[in-house]
Design a protein around this motif. Structure first.
Motif, PDB file in Angstrom:
ATOM      1  N   VAL A   1       3.217  -3.494   5.897  1.00  9.83           N
ATOM      2  CA  VAL A   1       3.615  -2.724   4.704  1.00  9.83           C
ATOM      3  C   VAL A   1       2.987  -3.336   3.466  1.00  9.83           C
ATOM      4  O   VAL A   1       2.526  -2.620   2.558  1.00  9.83           O
ATOM      5  CB  VAL A   1       5.151  -2.684   4.584  1.00  9.83           C
ATOM      6  CG1 VAL A   1       5.578  -2.093   3.238  1.00  9.83           C
ATOM      7  CG2 VAL A   1       5.748  -1.876   5.736  1.00  9.83           C
ATOM      8  N   LEU A   2       2.945  -4.660   3.411  1.00 13.22           N
ATOM      9  CA  LEU A   2       2.322  -5.339   2.275  1.00 13.22           C
ATOM     10  C   LEU A   2       0.835  -5.012   2.198  1.00 13.22           C
ATOM     11  O   LEU A   2       0.284  -4.818   1.102  1.00 13.22           O
ATOM     12  CB  LEU A   2       2.528  -6.849   2.421  1.00 13.22           C
ATOM     13  CG  LEU A   2       2.383  -7.703   1.158  1.00 13.22           C
ATOM     14  CD1 LEU A   2       3.348  -7.245   0.082  1.00 13.22           C
ATOM     15  CD2 LEU A   2       2.629  -9.172   1.500  1.00 13.22           C
ATOM     16  N   CYS A   3       0.169  -4.934   3.353  1.00  9.73           N
ATOM     17  CA  CYS A   3      -1.242  -4.549   3.370  1.00  9.73           C
ATOM     18  C   CYS A   3      -1.440  -3.156   2.784  1.00  9.73           C
ATOM     19  O   CYS A   3      -2.386  -2.903   2.034  1.00  9.73           O
ATOM     20  CB  CYS A   3      -1.783  -4.578   4.802  1.00  9.73           C
ATOM     21  SG  CYS A   3      -1.903  -6.233   5.534  1.00  9.73           S
ATOM     22  N   VAL A   4      -0.543  -2.244   3.129  1.00  9.98           N
ATOM     23  CA  VAL A   4      -0.626  -0.885   2.599  1.00  9.98           C
ATOM     24  C   VAL A   4      -0.385  -0.887   1.094  1.00  9.98           C
ATOM     25  O   VAL A   4      -1.139  -0.262   0.322  1.00  9.98           O
ATOM     26  CB  VAL A   4       0.391   0.032   3.304  1.00  9.98           C
ATOM     27  CG1 VAL A   4       0.396   1.424   2.667  1.00  9.98           C
ATOM     28  CG2 VAL A   4       0.077   0.136   4.801  1.00  9.98           C
ATOM     29  N   ARG A   5       0.624  -1.594   0.667  1.00  9.37           N
ATOM     30  CA  ARG A   5       0.972  -1.605  -0.770  1.00  9.37           C
ATOM     31  C   ARG A   5      -0.106  -2.285  -1.604  1.00  9.37           C
ATOM     32  O   ARG A   5      -0.297  -1.931  -2.780  1.00  9.37           O
ATOM     33  CB  ARG A   5       2.305  -2.307  -0.962  1.00  9.37           C
ATOM     34  CG  ARG A   5       3.490  -1.550  -0.352  1.00  9.37           C
ATOM     35  CD  ARG A   5       4.792  -2.284  -0.588  1.00  9.37           C
ATOM     36  NE  ARG A   5       5.098  -2.394  -2.014  1.00  9.37           N
ATOM     37  CZ  ARG A   5       6.147  -3.056  -2.497  1.00  9.37           C
ATOM     38  NH1 ARG A   5       6.970  -3.684  -1.663  1.00  9.37           N
ATOM     39  NH2 ARG A   5       6.364  -3.118  -3.793  1.00  9.37           N
ATOM     40  N   ARG A   6      -0.806  -3.262  -1.007  1.00  7.00           N
ATOM     41  CA  ARG A   6      -1.868  -3.951  -1.744  1.00  7.00           C
ATOM     42  C   ARG A   6      -3.175  -3.168  -1.718  1.00  7.00           C
ATOM     43  O   ARG A   6      -4.181  -3.617  -2.285  1.00  7.00           O
ATOM     44  CB  ARG A   6      -2.088  -5.335  -1.150  1.00  7.00           C
ATOM     45  CG  ARG A   6      -0.892  -6.260  -1.285  1.00  7.00           C
ATOM     46  CD  ARG A   6      -0.705  -6.740  -2.718  1.00  7.00           C
ATOM     47  NE  ARG A   6       0.516  -7.506  -2.874  1.00  7.00           N
ATOM     48  CZ  ARG A   6       0.640  -8.809  -2.611  1.00  7.00           C
ATOM     49  NH1 ARG A   6      -0.407  -9.490  -2.155  1.00  7.00           N
ATOM     50  NH2 ARG A   6       1.778  -9.434  -2.796  1.00  7.00           N
TER      51      ARG A   6
ATOM     52  N   LEU B   1      -6.554  -0.669   7.482  1.00  8.25           N
ATOM     53  CA  LEU B   1      -5.195  -0.177   7.744  1.00  8.25           C
ATOM     54  C   LEU B   1      -5.115   0.575   9.059  1.00  8.25           C
ATOM     55  O   LEU B   1      -4.152   0.411   9.817  1.00  8.25           O
ATOM     56  CB  LEU B   1      -4.745   0.722   6.590  1.00  8.25           C
ATOM     57  CG  LEU B   1      -4.583   0.040   5.228  1.00  8.25           C
ATOM     58  CD1 LEU B   1      -4.193   1.058   4.168  1.00  8.25           C
ATOM     59  CD2 LEU B   1      -3.545  -1.081   5.301  1.00  8.25           C
ATOM     60  N   VAL B   2      -6.109   1.408   9.336  1.00 10.29           N
ATOM     61  CA  VAL B   2      -6.107   2.146  10.598  1.00 10.29           C
ATOM     62  C   VAL B   2      -6.255   1.183  11.770  1.00 10.29           C
ATOM     63  O   VAL B   2      -5.498   1.251  12.759  1.00 10.29           O
ATOM     64  CB  VAL B   2      -7.229   3.201  10.611  1.00 10.29           C
ATOM     65  CG1 VAL B   2      -7.385   3.817  11.999  1.00 10.29           C
ATOM     66  CG2 VAL B   2      -6.941   4.288   9.582  1.00 10.29           C
ATOM     67  N   TYR B   3      -7.225   0.301  11.673  1.00 13.02           N
ATOM     68  CA  TYR B   3      -7.461  -0.668  12.753  1.00 13.02           C
ATOM     69  C   TYR B   3      -6.216  -1.507  13.010  1.00 13.02           C
ATOM     70  O   TYR B   3      -5.727  -1.599  14.145  1.00 13.02           O
ATOM     71  CB  TYR B   3      -8.637  -1.568  12.384  1.00 13.02           C
ATOM     72  CG  TYR B   3      -8.738  -2.818  13.231  1.00 13.02           C
ATOM     73  CD1 TYR B   3      -9.252  -2.771  14.519  1.00 13.02           C
ATOM     74  CD2 TYR B   3      -8.317  -4.057  12.726  1.00 13.02           C
ATOM     75  CE1 TYR B   3      -9.335  -3.922  15.298  1.00 13.02           C
ATOM     76  CE2 TYR B   3      -8.401  -5.204  13.498  1.00 13.02           C
ATOM     77  CZ  TYR B   3      -8.908  -5.131  14.781  1.00 13.02           C
ATOM     78  OH  TYR B   3      -8.984  -6.265  15.551  1.00 13.02           O
ATOM     79  N   CYS B   4      -5.688  -2.122  11.968  1.00 14.44           N
ATOM     80  CA  CYS B   4      -4.559  -3.031  12.123  1.00 14.44           C
ATOM     81  C   CYS B   4      -3.316  -2.280  12.591  1.00 14.44           C
ATOM     82  O   CYS B   4      -2.550  -2.776  13.425  1.00 14.44           O
ATOM     83  CB  CYS B   4      -4.294  -3.751  10.801  1.00 14.44           C
ATOM     84  SG  CYS B   4      -3.110  -5.094  10.919  1.00 14.44           S
TER      85      CYS B   4
END
Length: 385
Positions: A302-307, A314-317
């Protein structure tokens, strides 16, 4: 620190020598962490009367890979309950490389696999550095590489397993996507698809980014088209070959995995596994630890998305995490299956990069020692299935 646009590829200087010089501190730190892990493993194994070489090259999945290299496909083990474990479950790129290295050197297949894994782990560290450097700067790149090295199950990166090889191909393919090198990205994605089933995550990342570009720019360059077409070829070729060999058609590979107890059930089996831990007090602590671990992984994503990480990451992870957490296979392997999800580490790397060098080095050094101790203990115990 500035971040690149969510979708926009960025061209960077392609000179390998300069890129290697920039990555040198990260690679040296990575090698140091892995050397510490191997040293602790050697000491621990000696105390236990075990061979660290055997633990690294001739147990669990590494044996299946060397059998593919030695005898080809067709090896099966029939269990007392009637299920059949076939080596068709293991994708071919690592055993192909083991056979190649063994053919041109005096190394056995197991030692060749170890050499491939060690070299691939350095390539993976370099690729992770390049992705993190591109997005957040050089200091964050170094921190991201060390964080990947000090993961609790980081010792797997030094085993004759396919995780290091896959992560290297995935990281470099994602870097190629982020920098607009579509043909290279497609070729690397295809090779990743020959390494592990989760290679589909690399393909999806490339396709999603390409789709955004086509919709936005209303054109498809020939390089992008070639990359899009190349990306799925590796995985598709192997899956179709297994289906033909087993007579199972498109679902032949899924049938092979099903015999191993692997499948995708949305995490129901894993949830039951965690719930069963709360039937007694000692195991309840393990269940609580599992819940905390899963919550941490989800929070980091979620932090990756928000950042605002790029869509490709995002798709890969997201797919790597979903497949790891929601599969119905052996639950002890889930931490190992999460090893390729390096974008989860980028928010932590950015935070560490903002600290003074002495402070971030102290934090990472302490974690490296803990990781080395845990890796030695784990590998001399249950180890990675």
């Amino acid at each position: 620190m500035t971040e690149v646009d969510l979708q926009e590829p960025r061209r960077v200087p392609a000179r390998a020598a300069g890129a290697l010089r920039r990555a040198a501190p990260a690679l040296l730190a990575y090698a140091g962490v892995r050397a510490l892990g191997l040293l602790l493993l050697a000491v621990w194994s000696a105390a236990k009367g075990k061979s660290p070489h055997t633990l690294l090259t001739a147990r669990w999945d590494s044996l299946w890979y060397t059998r593919v290299a030695d005898f080809g496909y067709g090896w099966e083990v029939r269990l007392p309950d009637g299920t059949v474990h076939s080596n068709l479950a293991f994708f071919p790129l690592l055993p192909w490389l083991e056979r190649l290295v063994s053919a041109v050197s005096p190394l056995s297949y197991g030692d060749a696999g170890l050499l491939v894994s060690w070299l691939a782990s350095l390539c993976a560290a370099w690729g992770i550095f390049l992705v993190a450097e591109l997005l957040y700067g050089r200091r964050a790149g170094v921190c991201a590489v060390v964080l990947w090295a000090v993961l609790p199950v980081g010792i797997v990166q030094s085993m004759a397993y396919s995780e290091s090889l896959f992560t290297a191909l995935a990281a470099w393919s994602l870097y190629a996507v982020l920098t607009g090198r579509w043909v290279s990205a497609g070729l690397l994605a295809s090779l990743a698809g020959l390494t592990r089933p989760v290679g589909a995550a690399v393909v999806a990342a490339l396709w999603a980014t390409a789709a955004v570009h086509v919709v936005r720019d209303r054109k498809l360059s020939w390089r992008m088209a070639v990359g899009v077409l190349l990306a799925p070829l590796g995985a598709a070729a192997y899956v179709l070959w297994v289906g033909h060999r087993t007579g199972g058609g498109l679902f032949g590979y899924l049938d092979v995995q099903g015999q191993w107890g692997n499948g995708f059930d949305g995490g129901l089996a894993f949830a039951r596994f965690v719930g069963d831990k709360f039937t007694s007090f000692p195991s309840a602590l393990a269940g609580l630890g599992l819940i905390v671990g899963v919550a941490l992984v989800i929070w980091l994503y979620v932090l990756c998305v928000r950042r605002g990480q790029p869509l490709a990451l995002l798709v890969y992870c997201g797919i790597v995490v979903a497949l790891a957490l929601c599969a119905s296979g052996y639950f002890g392997s889930k931490p190992r299956l999460l090893l390729p999800a390096f974008p989860l580490l980028l928010p932590v790397a950015v935070a560490l990069a903002r600290l003074r060098t002495s402070r971030s080095a102290a934090v990472l050094g302490g974690v490296a020692v803990a990781s080395a101790v845990y890796g030695a203990f784990w590998l001399n115990g249950s180890g990675p299935p």
